[in-house]
Design a protein around this motif. Structure first.
Motif, short mmCIF file in Angstrom:
data_model
loop_
_atom_site.label_atom_id
_atom_site.label_comp_id
_atom_site.label_asym_id
_atom_site.label_seq_id
_atom_site.Cartn_x
_atom_site.Cartn_y
_atom_site.Cartn_z
N LYS A 7 36.03 30.58 39.21
CA LYS A 7 36.59 31.88 39.58
C LYS A 7 37.29 32.53 38.39
O LYS A 7 37.33 33.74 38.28
CB LYS A 7 37.48 31.76 40.81
CG LYS A 7 38.81 31.09 40.62
CD LYS A 7 39.57 31.20 41.95
CE LYS A 7 40.92 30.55 42.00
NZ LYS A 7 41.40 29.73 40.94
N PHE A 95 41.04 24.09 48.30
CA PHE A 95 42.15 23.29 47.81
C PHE A 95 42.46 22.18 48.81
O PHE A 95 41.93 22.17 49.92
CB PHE A 95 43.38 24.17 47.60
CG PHE A 95 43.16 25.25 46.58
CD1 PHE A 95 43.43 25.02 45.23
CD2 PHE A 95 42.66 26.49 46.95
CE1 PHE A 95 43.21 26.01 44.28
CE2 PHE A 95 42.44 27.49 46.01
CZ PHE A 95 42.71 27.24 44.67
N GLU A 98 45.27 24.42 52.58
CA GLU A 98 45.26 25.87 52.44
C GLU A 98 45.14 26.51 53.81
O GLU A 98 44.73 25.87 54.78
CB GLU A 98 44.10 26.30 51.56
CG GLU A 98 42.74 25.85 52.04
CD GLU A 98 41.62 26.53 51.25
OE1 GLU A 98 41.56 26.34 50.03
OE2 GLU A 98 40.85 27.27 51.87
N PRO A 99 45.50 27.81 53.91
CA PRO A 99 45.38 28.49 55.20
C PRO A 99 43.92 28.66 55.59
O PRO A 99 43.05 28.81 54.73
CB PRO A 99 46.01 29.87 54.94
CG PRO A 99 46.70 29.79 53.63
CD PRO A 99 46.02 28.70 52.85
N ASN A 128 36.62 35.73 52.98
CA ASN A 128 37.93 36.30 52.62
C ASN A 128 38.25 35.98 51.15
O ASN A 128 38.69 36.85 50.39
CB ASN A 128 38.99 35.73 53.55
CG ASN A 128 40.38 36.22 53.20
OD1 ASN A 128 40.64 37.42 53.14
ND2 ASN A 128 41.29 35.30 52.94
N LYS A 129 37.99 34.73 50.75
CA LYS A 129 38.20 34.34 49.34
C LYS A 129 37.31 35.19 48.43
O LYS A 129 37.77 35.75 47.42
CB LYS A 129 37.84 32.87 49.13
CG LYS A 129 38.83 31.87 49.70
CD LYS A 129 38.24 30.46 49.56
CE LYS A 129 39.08 29.40 50.24
NZ LYS A 129 40.06 28.77 49.35
N ASN A 132 38.23 38.90 48.15
CA ASN A 132 39.43 39.11 47.31
C ASN A 132 39.11 38.95 45.84
O ASN A 132 39.71 39.59 44.98
CB ASN A 132 40.53 38.12 47.71
CG ASN A 132 41.22 38.51 48.99
OD1 ASN A 132 41.14 39.66 49.43
ND2 ASN A 132 41.90 37.57 49.62
N LEU A 133 38.19 38.07 45.55
CA LEU A 133 37.85 37.78 44.15
C LEU A 133 36.97 38.87 43.56
O LEU A 133 37.23 39.38 42.47
CB LEU A 133 37.11 36.44 44.13
CG LEU A 133 37.07 35.63 42.85
CD1 LEU A 133 38.45 35.38 42.30
CD2 LEU A 133 36.38 34.30 43.14
N LYS B 157 47.38 31.60 46.32
CA LYS B 157 46.47 30.77 45.53
C LYS B 157 45.14 30.57 46.25
O LYS B 157 44.06 30.78 45.69
CB LYS B 157 47.14 29.41 45.25
CG LYS B 157 46.30 28.45 44.45
CD LYS B 157 46.96 27.07 44.33
CE LYS B 157 46.87 26.30 45.64
NZ LYS B 157 47.29 24.88 45.53
N SER B 158 45.21 30.21 47.52
CA SER B 158 44.01 29.83 48.27
C SER B 158 43.11 31.02 48.56
O SER B 158 41.90 30.89 48.62
CB SER B 158 44.40 29.18 49.59
OG SER B 158 45.31 28.12 49.40
N PHE B 159 43.72 32.18 48.78
CA PHE B 159 42.95 33.39 49.12
C PHE B 159 42.53 34.15 47.86
O PHE B 159 41.97 35.24 47.97
CB PHE B 159 43.78 34.33 50.01
CG PHE B 159 43.83 33.92 51.45
CD1 PHE B 159 43.38 32.68 51.88
CD2 PHE B 159 44.34 34.78 52.42
CE1 PHE B 159 43.44 32.30 53.21
CE2 PHE B 159 44.39 34.43 53.76
CZ PHE B 159 43.94 33.18 54.15
N PHE B 160 42.80 33.59 46.69
CA PHE B 160 42.45 34.24 45.42
C PHE B 160 43.04 35.65 45.34
O PHE B 160 42.38 36.60 44.91
CB PHE B 160 40.93 34.32 45.24
CG PHE B 160 40.23 32.99 45.27
CD1 PHE B 160 40.89 31.80 45.04
CD2 PHE B 160 38.85 32.92 45.50
CE1 PHE B 160 40.23 30.58 45.05
CE2 PHE B 160 38.18 31.70 45.52
CZ PHE B 160 38.87 30.53 45.30
N MET B 161 44.30 35.75 45.78
CA MET B 161 44.95 37.06 45.71
C MET B 161 45.61 37.21 44.35
O MET B 161 46.19 36.26 43.82
CB MET B 161 46.02 37.16 46.80
CG MET B 161 45.44 37.28 48.19
SD MET B 161 46.71 37.23 49.47
CE MET B 161 46.01 38.38 50.65
N ASN B 162 45.54 38.41 43.83
CA ASN B 162 46.05 38.65 42.49
C ASN B 162 47.45 39.27 42.57
O ASN B 162 47.67 40.39 42.14
CB ASN B 162 45.08 39.58 41.76
CG ASN B 162 45.25 39.50 40.28
OD1 ASN B 162 45.85 38.53 39.77
ND2 ASN B 162 44.78 40.50 39.57
#
Lengths: 271, 271
Positions: A7, A95, A98-99, A128-129, A132-133, B157-162
């Protein structure tokens, strides 16, 4: 085309682009169904990002995660030939803890979700990941997974995500079989039996065009055609996935899931 | 300052700004603890957005959602006086059915999560919405809710939020009571009793400064000071929220939750 595997590398590549990214998330083993998604993205966006990730979270413990077909080199060439800008092939995206994103039971405990509990939670958690990326303007999904489309649209709305979900037509073999990576599980005899799926949907369409709107009568005919396949469900719903007894033209979907040998296949038709 | 009440209006206002947004999500009834968050955001960002939303999803059925203190006009003036750019006060942010964000049990079933199961799911579900909407560079949270900070960082971290999560120091009354909207529930006598919380944490700090690192011995002293308050928990953890028996300087947190009359208060100290 740039191929990235982490990522961090993806983020670095995305920084070089501007907006208007089209995104095609896939589990790989790419076929002409994926091709149509990628071509649509190419035609509507400045950049196209494709991801290939066989997402463990959307497979149930007893399902085909391990034997799900993979074709890394072929997929890279496939994307290269189509002019994909970035191909994202992460090894892992999870991870230790994680949620989780849990899909609403109203949409996710019926049909596919009834047979595959937790499946849509896994789909939403990984998307969702990725959303966001990649931060796409548009994301492309096939209508073959129609319920998935509904569940994703519900997440986009509920999570206040600024992404346009583009539903794309089902791509079929010449004889009507909907393209699916899981078709590779079928032997020659099963491949012939699998044609009953599209044949039953075509029969339904013909009946409706001739004025038959009673879902029970149509379903009866479909079940006849599908014999001796094991049917998981045949369902008639409106666009919000409420069950319907009477077809309304332009507002109805007929969904079907059957087992051809051990392989579970789905298909549908929008009426 | 612009006050907006719908996400559509918020989006329209955000479009006028550029990047570098600092975000301070709150449940309102603003006090000097919030003031410190807002001032920190103002000093570190071009724009500061504050949200006020008493989030039903993070209250348990038997908790104080209905009587949670509210002060709409006072809060608007409070933000205006501090130079907040946008104040977001949505009436509701939920739909009939929607995905939930479920915090990982490793972080969310202990301490606050043990007493308040589901609380952190509600916190993450609403913050995920707000983060997607506001797209802040930095978001500000008080260390008083230390476990919340950990759970939020895990989601980021897990959701790759910036988004950069900025932990801010606990703000206290002159006599040591940590600021909290729930302090308004205390009568005069309870207000005096509540001082035992900070006194017990100060005692722990003094013992540690004098070389005592055994958490059991320290806890015993704390329990003595807190009598006769009903203790929910006193816990010694490292920065990853693993329980510890021996204090490590610079790496430890002492957490405390007690009932003062019917009011549950929390506090902590980073050692």
């Amino acid at each position: 085309m740039t191929v990235v595997y982490t990522k961090e590398d993806l983020k670095a590549e995305l920084l070089k682009l501007n907006k208007n990214i089209g995104f095609v998330p896939t589990m790989g083993y790419l076929h002409n169904g994926h091709k149509s998604l990628i071509e649509k993205s190419k035609s509507e966006n400045e950049y196209t990002v494709v991801s290939i990730f066989v997402n463990p979270a959307q497979f149930l413990p007893n399902e085909d995660l391990d034997k799900y077909p993979r074709n890394k080199e072929g997929d890279i060439k496939f994307c290269e030939d189509l002019g994909v800008d970035i191909l994202f092939m992460p090894k892992d995206v999870y991870f230790d803890y994680e949620p989780k994103v849990i899909a609403p039971k109203e949409l996710a405990s019926i049909l596919e979700g009834a047979t595959r509990p937790g499946h849509f939670d896994g789909v939403l958690t990984v998307l969702n990941k990725f959303f966001n990326l990649v931060k796409p303007k548009n994301a492309y999904f096939g209508k073959k997974d129609t319920q998935q489309l509904m569940v994703i649209n519900n997440m986009i709305k509920s999570f206040f995500m600024n992404i346009n979900i583009v539903p794309c037509e089902i791509i079929r073999e010449e004889d009507g079989l909907a393209l699916s990576s899981r078709n590779s599980y079928l032997d020659e005899e099963q491949r012939v039996m699998a044609l009953k799926i599209f044949r039953s949907l075509t029969k339904a369409k013909n009946m409706i065009e001739n004025g038959e709107l009673d879902s029970n009568l149509i379903q009866k005919e479909m079940r006849g055609i599908l014999e001796p396949l094991k049917i998981d469900y045949i369902e008639f719903v409106d666009k919000e996935f409420n069950k319907i007894d009477k077809i309304k033209l332009g507002e109805s979907i007929i969904l079907i899931a059957v087992y051809v040998g051990p392989t579970r296949l789905i298909d549908n038709i929008w009426i």
